[in-house]
Design a protein around this motif. Structure first.
Motif, PDB file in Angstrom:
ATOM      1  N   TRP A   1       0.829  -1.208   0.000  1.00 12.82           N
ATOM      2  CA  TRP A   1       0.000   0.000   0.000  1.00 12.82           C
ATOM      3  C   TRP A   1       0.864   1.258   0.000  1.00 12.82           C
ATOM      4  O   TRP A   1       0.416   2.328  -0.391  1.00 12.82           O
TER       5      TRP A   1
ATOM      6  N   HIS B   1       0.964  12.085  -2.650  1.00 12.54           N
ATOM      7  CA  HIS B   1       0.952  13.542  -2.914  1.00 12.54           C
ATOM      8  C   HIS B   1       1.246  13.847  -4.379  1.00 12.54           C
ATOM      9  O   HIS B   1       1.667  14.959  -4.700  1.00 12.54           O
TER      10      HIS B   1
ATOM     11  N   TYR C   1      11.011  16.141  -2.183  1.00 12.02           N
ATOM     12  CA  TYR C   1       9.932  16.209  -1.195  1.00 12.02           C
ATOM     13  C   TYR C   1      10.128  17.412  -0.264  1.00 12.02           C
ATOM     14  O   TYR C   1       9.178  18.138   0.053  1.00 12.02           O
TER      15      TYR C   1
ATOM     16  N   HIS D   1       5.925  22.576  13.159  1.00 15.46           N
ATOM     17  CA  HIS D   1       6.283  21.440  14.016  1.00 15.46           C
ATOM     18  C   HIS D   1       6.706  21.901  15.411  1.00 15.46           C
ATOM     19  O   HIS D   1       6.479  21.209  16.394  1.00 15.46           O
TER      20      HIS D   1
ATOM     21  N   CYS E   1       9.096   9.830  10.594  1.00 17.51           N
ATOM     22  CA  CYS E   1       9.722  11.141  10.788  1.00 17.51           C
ATOM     23  C   CYS E   1      10.080  11.834   9.475  1.00 17.51           C
ATOM     24  O   CYS E   1      10.536  12.975   9.478  1.00 17.51           O
TER      25      CYS E   1
ATOM     26  N   LYS F   1      11.679  16.802   9.828  1.00 18.13           N
ATOM     27  CA  LYS F   1      11.020  18.056  10.225  1.00 18.13           C
ATOM     28  C   LYS F   1      10.346  17.928  11.573  1.00 18.13           C
ATOM     29  O   LYS F   1      10.374  18.846  12.381  1.00 18.13           O
TER      30      LYS F   1
ATOM     31  N   ASP G   1      11.349   5.750  10.104  1.00 18.32           N
ATOM     32  CA  ASP G   1      10.591   5.920   8.852  1.00 18.32           C
ATOM     33  C   ASP G   1      10.897   4.744   7.944  1.00 18.32           C
ATOM     34  O   ASP G   1      11.934   4.087   8.084  1.00 18.32           O
ATOM     35  N   LEU G   2       9.985   4.509   6.991  1.00 14.99           N
ATOM     36  CA  LEU G   2      10.209   3.451   6.005  1.00 14.99           C
ATOM     37  C   LEU G   2      11.213   3.875   4.945  1.00 14.99           C
ATOM     38  O   LEU G   2      11.884   3.042   4.340  1.00 14.99           O
TER      39      LEU G   2
ATOM     40  N   GLU H   1      12.747   1.830   9.970  1.00 14.45           N
ATOM     41  CA  GLU H   1      11.880   0.794  10.535  1.00 14.45           C
ATOM     42  C   GLU H   1      10.441   1.134  10.202  1.00 14.45           C
ATOM     43  O   GLU H   1      10.105   2.291   9.923  1.00 14.45           O
ATOM     44  N   ASP H   2       9.614   0.128  10.270  1.00 19.54           N
ATOM     45  CA  ASP H   2       8.178   0.358  10.107  1.00 19.54           C
ATOM     46  C   ASP H   2       7.632   0.844  11.452  1.00 19.54           C
ATOM     47  O   ASP H   2       7.937   0.245  12.495  1.00 19.54           O
ATOM     48  N   GLY H   3       6.854   1.900  11.412  1.00 20.37           N
ATOM     49  CA  GLY H   3       6.279   2.435  12.651  1.00 20.37           C
ATOM     50  C   GLY H   3       5.373   1.439  13.350  1.00 20.37           C
ATOM     51  O   GLY H   3       5.000   1.634  14.502  1.00 20.37           O
ATOM     52  N   ARG H   4       5.030   0.359  12.650  1.00 22.08           N
ATOM     53  CA  ARG H   4       4.173  -0.662  13.268  1.00 22.08           C
ATOM     54  C   ARG H   4       4.994  -1.772  13.894  1.00 22.08           C
ATOM     55  O   ARG H   4       4.441  -2.711  14.475  1.00 22.08           O
TER      56      ARG H   4
ATOM     57  N   THR I   1       3.458  12.763  13.097  1.00 24.36           N
ATOM     58  CA  THR I   1       2.764  13.889  12.463  1.00 24.36           C
ATOM     59  C   THR I   1       2.528  13.555  11.005  1.00 24.36           C
ATOM     60  O   THR I   1       3.464  13.210  10.281  1.00 24.36           O
ATOM     61  N   MET I   2       1.283  13.643  10.593  1.00 24.39           N
ATOM     62  CA  MET I   2       0.856  13.417   9.216  1.00 24.39           C
ATOM     63  C   MET I   2       1.213  12.015   8.743  1.00 24.39           C
ATOM     64  O   MET I   2       1.731  11.826   7.646  1.00 24.39           O
ATOM     65  N   ILE I   3       0.971  11.018   9.569  1.00 22.93           N
ATOM     66  CA  ILE I   3       1.263   9.654   9.157  1.00 22.93           C
ATOM     67  C   ILE I   3       0.016   8.799   9.086  1.00 22.93           C
ATOM     68  O   ILE I   3      -0.173   8.060   8.119  1.00 22.93           O
TER      69      ILE I   3
HETATM   70  C1  LIG Z   1       3.586  13.196   5.211  1.00 22.38           C
HETATM   71  S1  LIG Z   1       5.098  12.459   5.694  1.00 22.38           S
HETATM   72  C2  LIG Z   1       5.264  13.112   7.333  1.00 22.38           C
HETATM   73  C3  LIG Z   1       6.690  13.249   7.745  1.00 22.38           C
HETATM   74  C4  LIG Z   1       6.924  14.003   9.059  1.00 22.38           C
HETATM   75  N1  LIG Z   1       6.324  13.320  10.174  1.00 22.38           N
HETATM   76  C5  LIG Z   1       6.448  15.424   8.964  1.00 22.38           C
HETATM   77  O1  LIG Z   1       5.592  15.842   9.738  1.00 22.38           O
HETATM   78  O2  LIG Z   1       6.959  16.142   8.096  1.00 22.38           O
HETATM   79  C6  LIG Z   1       4.650  10.759   5.967  1.00 22.38           C
HETATM   80  C7  LIG Z   1       5.849   9.875   6.243  1.00 22.38           C
HETATM   81  O3  LIG Z   1       5.369   8.620   6.711  1.00 22.38           O
HETATM   82  C8  LIG Z   1       6.272   7.619   6.289  1.00 22.38           C
HETATM   83  N2  LIG Z   1       5.593   6.339   6.527  1.00 22.38           N
HETATM   84  C9  LIG Z   1       4.446   5.895   5.957  1.00 22.38           C
HETATM   85  N3  LIG Z   1       4.073   4.731   6.507  1.00 22.38           N
HETATM   86  C10 LIG Z   1       4.992   4.425   7.456  1.00 22.38           C
HETATM   87  C11 LIG Z   1       5.149   3.355   8.362  1.00 22.38           C
HETATM   88  N4  LIG Z   1       4.279   2.334   8.421  1.00 22.38           N
HETATM   89  N5  LIG Z   1       6.218   3.364   9.184  1.00 22.38           N
HETATM   90  C12 LIG Z   1       7.119   4.363   9.146  1.00 22.38           C
HETATM   91  N6  LIG Z   1       7.021   5.418   8.299  1.00 22.38           N
HETATM   92  C13 LIG Z   1       5.969   5.445   7.475  1.00 22.38           C
HETATM   93  C14 LIG Z   1       6.600   8.035   4.885  1.00 22.38           C
HETATM   94  O4  LIG Z   1       7.764   7.424   4.395  1.00 22.38           O
HETATM   95  C15 LIG Z   1       6.735   9.558   5.060  1.00 22.38           C
HETATM   96  O5  LIG Z   1       8.050   9.891   5.386  1.00 22.38           O
END
Ligand SMILES: C[S@@+](CC[C@H](N)C(=O)[O-])C[C@H]1O[C@@H](n2cnc3c(N)ncnc32)[C@H](O)[C@@H]1O
Length: 357
Positions: free
Chosen positions: A116, A123, A139, A157, A179, A183, A201-202, A226-229, A244-246
């Motif tokens: 997914w 974006h 980005y 932030h 992350c 930012k 972050d992935l 790492e995966d945030g999960r 933030t925004m994840i």
């Molecule tokens: C919109 S950006 C937000 C980045 C930052 N937190 C900020 O506020 O600028 C979303 C981020 O989530 C990361 N991401 C998406 N799914 C993730 C997951 N399961 N584990 C870790 N990172 C993930 C993406 O690679 C991307 O860097």
């Protein structure tokens, strides 16, 4: 380390100004005119779904939707042009061993990226954010324009860190899930001097940029791919998990898994704070948010809006779970609700909860 903003030619700077102005006028002029035309049409709407249908009947709709999407495309095109023109210098500074060793970077080339995540150019960024080291700079360039340059100096932030995050003991451990290019992680260092700050972050490119910039300033941040999960830390070992925004970028199952993981990581008394979006209850406004998500290749907005995360937190044994509105212009966390505004803006909201002590 040179910032990409310092590398623009006069022509590129003019193009960036044009795209920024287009975006601002879209938000503060076209959007209110569109909403006003809708209100004057006498059409009544009870749900966002109905809103999405009826908004399309408004004369200004093609302009409203086209300007949003074309502005985004122009932004990525310009960002890519700048980055490719400066690629030697940008890659060089990404791969130079930093002078400071206060922070670390741990990449995992074997990390399997979820389908997914790789399926969508999120974006609308061509190739997305994980595919190539240069994509992190593209980005970064775009994110500044998307935030209408109101996040320069990490203003947004910092506002989150300073108004939505609790005080913590000096030796706390803080984990910033997703992350990006750092930012959201950097303001945690000044908010919590002495704390152990970890960003996961992935996307390897973003982490490399995050690390290079943090190291150039001697910031003690530990970035990990790492995966945030599935964060590689023991149970009950973290004082604060931020994101933030994840959540809106993941499908429902993954959203819940990320919150479950945060709950696992928290020490008793530890807290989570996710800065996200929530429906406002105004069906027309909410319809424009859903529409924005679709136009901008963000397919999981609906999953976030349809998931009762307060209930999820409560079921996980977290207490005081709630969404609190957030006003990015002035107040930050706004328990009294979102202020009245006529311009287009995101319905920012913070999910907060505490692990029972
Ligand atoms: C919109 S950006 C937000 C980045 C930052 N937190 C900020 O506020 O600028 C979303 C981020 O989530 C990361 N991401 C998406 N799914 C993730 C997951 N399961 N584990 C870790 N990172 C993930 C993406 O690679 C991307 O860097």
């Amino acid at each position: 380390m040179r910032d990409i903003d310092q590398m623009l030619t006069l022509d590129e700077r003019s193009s960036a100004d044009f795209i920024l102005s287009l975006r601002k006028r879209w938000a503060d002029t076209v959007y209110p005119a569109f909403i006003s035309e809708f209100e004057n049409s006498g059409k009544k709407v009870r749900t966002p779904k109905e809103g999405e249908k009826k908004l399309k009947m408004i004369k200004l709709y093609p302009w409203f939707s086209h300007l949003e999407r074309i502005g985004q495309k122009m932004m990525w095109r310009l960002g890519s042009d700048v980055v490719f023109r400066c690629s030697d210098e940008l890659l060089g500074q990404l791969h130079t061993e930093p002078a400071s060793t206060a922070g670390t970077l741990k990449l995992n080339p074997d990390l399997k990226l979820p389908k997914w995540y790789t399926d969508t150019d999120i974006h609308m960024q061509p190739g997305s954010f994980y595919s190539d080291d240069l994509s992190a700079y593209v980005y970064q360039f775009g994110a500044r324009i998307v935030m209408l340059r109101d996040n320069d100096g990490y203003k947004f932030h910092k506002l989150f860190a300073n108004t939505a995050l609790p005080d913590l003991p000096a030796n706390a451990r803080v984990v910033d899930i997703a992350c990006g290019f750092g930012k959201s992680t950097r303001p945690l260092v000044s908010r919590y001097p002495g704390a152990e700050v970890i960003g996961v972050d992935l996307a390897a490119p973003g982490l490399k940029l995050a690390h290079a910039e943090a190291a150039a300033e001697g910031l003690p941040i530990h970035f990990r791919q790492e995966d945030g999960r599935k964060v590689n830390l023991p149970d009950s070992s973290v004082d604060l998990v931020t994101g933030t925004m994840i959540l809106h970028e993941m499908p429902k199952k993954a959203i819940i898994e990320a919150v479950e993981e945060a709950a696992r990581l928290l020490k008793p008394g530890g807290v989570i704070r996710f800065l996200e979006f929530q429906p406002t209850g105004d069906p027309v406004r909410d319809a424009t948010v859903y529409e924005h998500a679709e136009r901008n290749n963000e397919p999981y907005f609906r999953d976030l809006f349809d998931t009762d995360l307060v209930q999820v937190c409560t079921d996980l044994g977290l207490k005081d779970a709630m969404w609190v509105p957030f006003d990015e212009r002035a107040e930050g966390l706004s328990p009294q609700g979102w202020p009245e505004r006529t311009d287009w803006h995101f319905p920012w909201c913070v999910l907060q909860a505490t692990k029972v002590a």
